[in-house]
Design a protein around this motif. Sequence first.
Motif: not given
Length: 166
Positions: A13, A39, A42, A62, A126, A128-129, A131, A133, A146-147, A149
């Motif tokens: 990142d 980054f 989320p 994504s 890359r 980003p995680q 935020e 779904e 997904h933890d 999310v």
Amino acid sequence: MPELTGDPKQHPDSKFQDSLTGSCLCGSITVTIKDKELFSKPRGHLCHCSNCRKVAGSFVSSNLLIEADKVTIDDRDGTLKTYEDRATGSGNPVYRTFCSADGNPVKSETQAYPGKIVLKMGMMPRIPQPEYEGFGLHRHEWQGKHDGVTTFKTKWAGPDREKMDA
């Protein structure tokens, strides 16, 4: 065998403090995001709606909803094309832009988000995680959770969004 470059762990990142650049498979389309907070928390969302899955060619897409003025799209060979998708749940068109040489999805635009675009993040080194779904009701049973999310039944944005039970 050529060097493999698809491992996101090869791209920390910290390498993307000011911008993130990715390209389509053939290299004709280059997308650069200029956002210092990309980054820092989320960002973006995973979408399970059938249209996003079809565009992504996968069980999930994504995406990153971002201000259009933070994104530069270069079309070196003139391969950028747009499809007007009218088969949407809202009935409003979504303009889906892609590389006509390799089929790589690039972005989507809709009147629901004026001044913003939905970038297709698979072209980035890359991501980003996420935020959120969206269209969690459309997930396959075999998909894991997904933890961190938040999952919504259908739409992840707007006043009528509804969270799924944990």
